[in-house]
Design an enzyme around this catalytic site. Sequence first.
Site, PDB file in Angstrom:
ATOM      1  N   VAL A 296       6.747   3.018   1.928  1.00 33.79           N
ATOM      2  CA  VAL A 296       5.777   2.156   2.618  1.00 33.79           C
ATOM      3  C   VAL A 296       6.496   0.835   2.891  1.00 33.79           C
ATOM      4  O   VAL A 296       7.030   0.218   1.956  1.00 33.79           O
ATOM      5  CB  VAL A 296       4.540   1.843   1.738  1.00 33.79           C
TER       6      VAL A 296
ATOM      7  N   TYR B 162      12.283   2.317 -12.926  1.00 40.29           N
ATOM      8  CA  TYR B 162      11.132   2.274 -12.003  1.00 40.29           C
ATOM      9  C   TYR B 162      10.410   3.629 -12.037  1.00 40.29           C
ATOM     10  O   TYR B 162       9.180   3.683 -12.144  1.00 40.29           O
ATOM     11  CB  TYR B 162      11.577   1.921 -10.579  1.00 40.29           C
TER      12      TYR B 162
ATOM     13  N   ASN C  72      -3.007  -2.159  -8.511  1.00 39.73           N
ATOM     14  CA  ASN C  72      -1.993  -2.029  -7.462  1.00 39.73           C
ATOM     15  C   ASN C  72      -0.751  -2.890  -7.722  1.00 39.73           C
ATOM     16  O   ASN C  72       0.351  -2.528  -7.310  1.00 39.73           O
ATOM     17  CB  ASN C  72      -2.646  -2.420  -6.121  1.00 39.73           C
TER      18      ASN C  72
ATOM     19  N   GLY D 114       1.456  -6.601   1.130  1.00 39.87           N
ATOM     20  CA  GLY D 114       1.602  -5.150   1.229  1.00 39.87           C
ATOM     21  C   GLY D 114       0.317  -4.348   1.122  1.00 39.87           C
ATOM     22  O   GLY D 114      -0.680  -4.621   1.804  1.00 39.87           O
TER      23      GLY D 114
ATOM     24  N   ARG E 227      -0.232 -13.818  -8.058  1.00 41.63           N
ATOM     25  CA  ARG E 227       0.287 -15.064  -8.633  1.00 41.63           C
ATOM     26  C   ARG E 227       0.408 -16.158  -7.583  1.00 41.63           C
ATOM     27  O   ARG E 227       0.578 -17.311  -7.916  1.00 41.63           O
ATOM     28  CB  ARG E 227       1.677 -14.817  -9.241  1.00 41.63           C
ATOM     29  N   ARG E 228       0.380 -15.780  -6.283  1.00 36.44           N
ATOM     30  CA  ARG E 228       0.584 -16.792  -5.237  1.00 36.44           C
ATOM     31  C   ARG E 228      -0.767 -17.304  -4.727  1.00 36.44           C
ATOM     32  O   ARG E 228      -1.379 -16.707  -3.856  1.00 36.44           O
ATOM     33  CB  ARG E 228       1.435 -16.194  -4.109  1.00 36.44           C
TER      34      ARG E 228
ATOM     35  N   SER F 249       3.369   6.505  -7.442  1.00 34.32           N
ATOM     36  CA  SER F 249       4.448   6.565  -6.439  1.00 34.32           C
ATOM     37  C   SER F 249       5.013   7.973  -6.439  1.00 34.32           C
ATOM     38  O   SER F 249       4.907   8.699  -7.433  1.00 34.32           O
ATOM     39  CB  SER F 249       5.564   5.587  -6.819  1.00 34.32           C
TER      40      SER F 249
ATOM     41  N   VAL G  63       0.061 -10.534 -14.344  1.00 36.18           N
ATOM     42  CA  VAL G  63      -0.417  -9.359 -15.095  1.00 36.18           C
ATOM     43  C   VAL G  63       0.414  -9.069 -16.347  1.00 36.18           C
ATOM     44  O   VAL G  63      -0.020  -8.318 -17.214  1.00 36.18           O
ATOM     45  CB  VAL G  63      -0.485  -8.072 -14.220  1.00 36.18           C
TER      46      VAL G  63
ATOM     47  N   ALA H  26      -3.028  -8.489  -4.430  1.00 34.54           N
ATOM     48  CA  ALA H  26      -3.687  -8.586  -3.115  1.00 34.54           C
ATOM     49  C   ALA H  26      -2.979  -9.562  -2.176  1.00 34.54           C
ATOM     50  O   ALA H  26      -3.428  -9.760  -1.055  1.00 34.54           O
ATOM     51  CB  ALA H  26      -5.143  -9.014  -3.305  1.00 34.54           C
TER      52      ALA H  26
HETATM   53  P1  NDP Z   1       4.582  -5.797  -2.405  1.00 33.52           P
HETATM   54  O1  NDP Z   1       5.804  -6.371  -3.001  1.00 33.52           O
HETATM   55  O2  NDP Z   1       4.324  -6.034  -0.961  1.00 33.52           O
HETATM   56  O3  NDP Z   1       3.296  -6.252  -3.239  1.00 33.52           O
HETATM   57  C1  NDP Z   1       3.317  -6.313  -4.646  1.00 33.52           C
HETATM   58  C2  NDP Z   1       2.096  -7.069  -5.123  1.00 33.52           C
HETATM   59  O4  NDP Z   1       2.120  -7.054  -6.564  1.00 33.52           O
HETATM   60  C3  NDP Z   1       2.064  -8.505  -4.665  1.00 33.52           C
HETATM   61  O5  NDP Z   1       0.778  -8.843  -4.225  1.00 33.52           O
HETATM   62  C4  NDP Z   1       2.410  -9.300  -5.924  1.00 33.52           C
HETATM   63  O6  NDP Z   1       1.696 -10.524  -5.942  1.00 33.52           O
HETATM   64  C5  NDP Z   1       1.876  -8.374  -7.037  1.00 33.52           C
HETATM   65  N1  NDP Z   1       2.590  -8.621  -8.288  1.00 33.52           N
HETATM   66  C6  NDP Z   1       3.897  -8.366  -8.553  1.00 33.52           C
HETATM   67  N2  NDP Z   1       4.215  -8.796  -9.792  1.00 33.52           N
HETATM   68  C7  NDP Z   1       3.086  -9.345 -10.312  1.00 33.52           C
HETATM   69  C8  NDP Z   1       2.777  -9.975 -11.539  1.00 33.52           C
HETATM   70  N3  NDP Z   1       3.703 -10.124 -12.502  1.00 33.52           N
HETATM   71  N4  NDP Z   1       1.519 -10.434 -11.752  1.00 33.52           N
HETATM   72  C9  NDP Z   1       0.583 -10.300 -10.780  1.00 33.52           C
HETATM   73  N5  NDP Z   1       0.805  -9.688  -9.594  1.00 33.52           N
HETATM   74  C10 NDP Z   1       2.046  -9.237  -9.359  1.00 33.52           C
HETATM   75  O7  NDP Z   1       4.657  -4.220  -2.703  1.00 33.52           O
HETATM   76  P2  NDP Z   1       3.675  -2.992  -2.336  1.00 33.52           P
HETATM   77  O8  NDP Z   1       2.457  -3.449  -1.663  1.00 33.52           O
HETATM   78  O9  NDP Z   1       4.520  -1.981  -1.661  1.00 33.52           O
HETATM   79  O10 NDP Z   1       3.363  -2.452  -3.801  1.00 33.52           O
HETATM   80  C11 NDP Z   1       2.059  -2.254  -4.307  1.00 33.52           C
HETATM   81  C12 NDP Z   1       2.086  -1.084  -5.274  1.00 33.52           C
HETATM   82  O11 NDP Z   1       2.419   0.111  -4.568  1.00 33.52           O
HETATM   83  C13 NDP Z   1       3.102  -1.213  -6.401  1.00 33.52           C
HETATM   84  O12 NDP Z   1       2.513  -0.744  -7.603  1.00 33.52           O
HETATM   85  C14 NDP Z   1       4.233  -0.292  -5.967  1.00 33.52           C
HETATM   86  O13 NDP Z   1       4.977   0.187  -7.056  1.00 33.52           O
HETATM   87  C15 NDP Z   1       3.449   0.793  -5.268  1.00 33.52           C
HETATM   88  N6  NDP Z   1       4.200   1.617  -4.334  1.00 33.52           N
HETATM   89  C16 NDP Z   1       4.872   1.045  -3.276  1.00 33.52           C
HETATM   90  C17 NDP Z   1       5.591   1.838  -2.409  1.00 33.52           C
HETATM   91  C18 NDP Z   1       6.413   1.287  -1.286  1.00 33.52           C
HETATM   92  O14 NDP Z   1       7.278   2.006  -0.742  1.00 33.52           O
HETATM   93  N7  NDP Z   1       6.189   0.057  -0.847  1.00 33.52           N
HETATM   94  C19 NDP Z   1       5.604   3.303  -2.548  1.00 33.52           C
HETATM   95  C20 NDP Z   1       4.900   3.781  -3.703  1.00 33.52           C
HETATM   96  C21 NDP Z   1       4.203   2.962  -4.539  1.00 33.52           C
HETATM   97  P3  NDP Z   1       2.294 -11.945  -6.405  1.00 33.52           P
HETATM   98  O15 NDP Z   1       3.760 -11.934  -6.097  1.00 33.52           O
HETATM   99  O16 NDP Z   1       1.499 -12.942  -5.605  1.00 33.52           O
HETATM  100  O17 NDP Z   1       1.989 -12.011  -7.850  1.00 33.52           O
HETATM  101  C1  8X3 Z   2       8.191   3.231  -3.937  1.00 31.88           C
HETATM  102  C2  8X3 Z   2       8.764   4.428  -3.280  1.00 31.88           C
HETATM  103  O1  8X3 Z   2      10.818   5.947  -3.193  1.00 31.88           O
HETATM  104  O2  8X3 Z   2      11.184   3.537  -3.103  1.00 31.88           O
HETATM  105  O3  8X3 Z   2       7.519   3.574  -5.107  1.00 31.88           O
HETATM  106  O4  8X3 Z   2      10.538   4.593  -5.154  1.00 31.88           O
HETATM  107  S1  8X3 Z   2      10.397   4.632  -3.720  1.00 31.88           S
END
Ligand code: NDP
Ligand code: 8X3
Length: 252
Positions: free
Chosen positions: A186, A153, A87, A15, A36-37, A140, A61, A12
């Site tokens: 995204v 991935y 997420n 993104g 984590r932040r 995704s 996680v 949360a």
């Molecule tokens: P961001 O990098 O903006 O957000 C990722 C979030 O995941 C952060 O809040 C981060 O929080 C958390 N996170 C990452 N690693 C850990 C960990 N080890 N423990 C706890 N929390 C963690 O990316 P998105 O918002 O784009 O991604 C969200 C989801 O959407 C992901 O599952 C991604 O694969 C998926 N997705 C994204 C797409 C894109 O193009 N952006 C497309 C398709 C799917 P913190 O660092 O504070 O822990």
């Molecule tokens: C994120 C979308 O196309 O970069 O899951 O893998 S892509």
Amino acid sequence: MNTPRTVLITGATSGIGEATARLLAQHRFRLILCGRRQDRLTTLARELAGNTEVHTLCFDVRQHAEVAKAVASLPPVWQAVDVLINNAGNAHGLDPIQTGRIDDWDAMIDINVKGLLYLTREVVPGMVARNRGHIINLGSIAGKEVYANGNVYCASKFAVDALTRGMRIDLNAHGINVTAIHPGLVETEFSLVRFKGDAERAAHVYQGLEPLRGEDIADLILFALTRPPHVVIADLVVLPRAQASATVVHRK
Ligand code: NDP
Ligand code: 8X3
């Protein structure tokens, strides 16, 4: 008036997860925000507290013990989680299989697959006991199609797709809805993480097209959560207009 549902959102702090927290707060869902932040969790919780009740949990996680401890630490009024949004996740690196970095592979499998499983295992027994709940998994387009150098991935997101289907079958008799949302491009911190802080390379991913925003995915999550009781949104693929598949993108 209906009692507000309690929603636990992983990832949360940025993104899609952050946008979802903001939208669900406007709609009066009670929120458990995870990441984590801690500084970001605190700032967001303060901001949303005017609209709804918010609780934060700071943990990684990847660590099952941390996940279990965090969920067990929930005060009694927060223990009945109605909605789990799995997420948290990222891509780490974009390398061919023969030169991929082991720590990148570990991160993607540990966060995107095992982290999702750990949260599910700690939260879902409560849903089963109450005979109601909703799980939303972030997959995704990379979980539907493989692209060059996406190898691990893509495998992690194919696993999310398979686990979502498995959850839907196993939880079918327990009144629990299971939804997967599979976005294409995204613009979030996703590419910045994938390219290890290289902002120029990250920006290039979204050049010449209008990508999806976190808010677009939040909108779909709200839609999935607000269907009538007999309706389940099972599987959604959502792309920006300029994207036709994982690999076909029209750039100006
Ligand atoms: P961001 O990098 O903006 O957000 C990722 C979030 O995941 C952060 O809040 C981060 O929080 C958390 N996170 C990452 N690693 C850990 C960990 N080890 N423990 C706890 N929390 C963690 O990316 P998105 O918002 O784009 O991604 C969200 C989801 O959407 C992901 O599952 C991604 O694969 C998926 N997705 C994204 C797409 C894109 O193009 N952006 C497309 C398709 C799917 P913190 O660092 O504070 O822990
Ligand atoms: C994120 C979308 O196309 O970069 O899951 O893998 S892509």
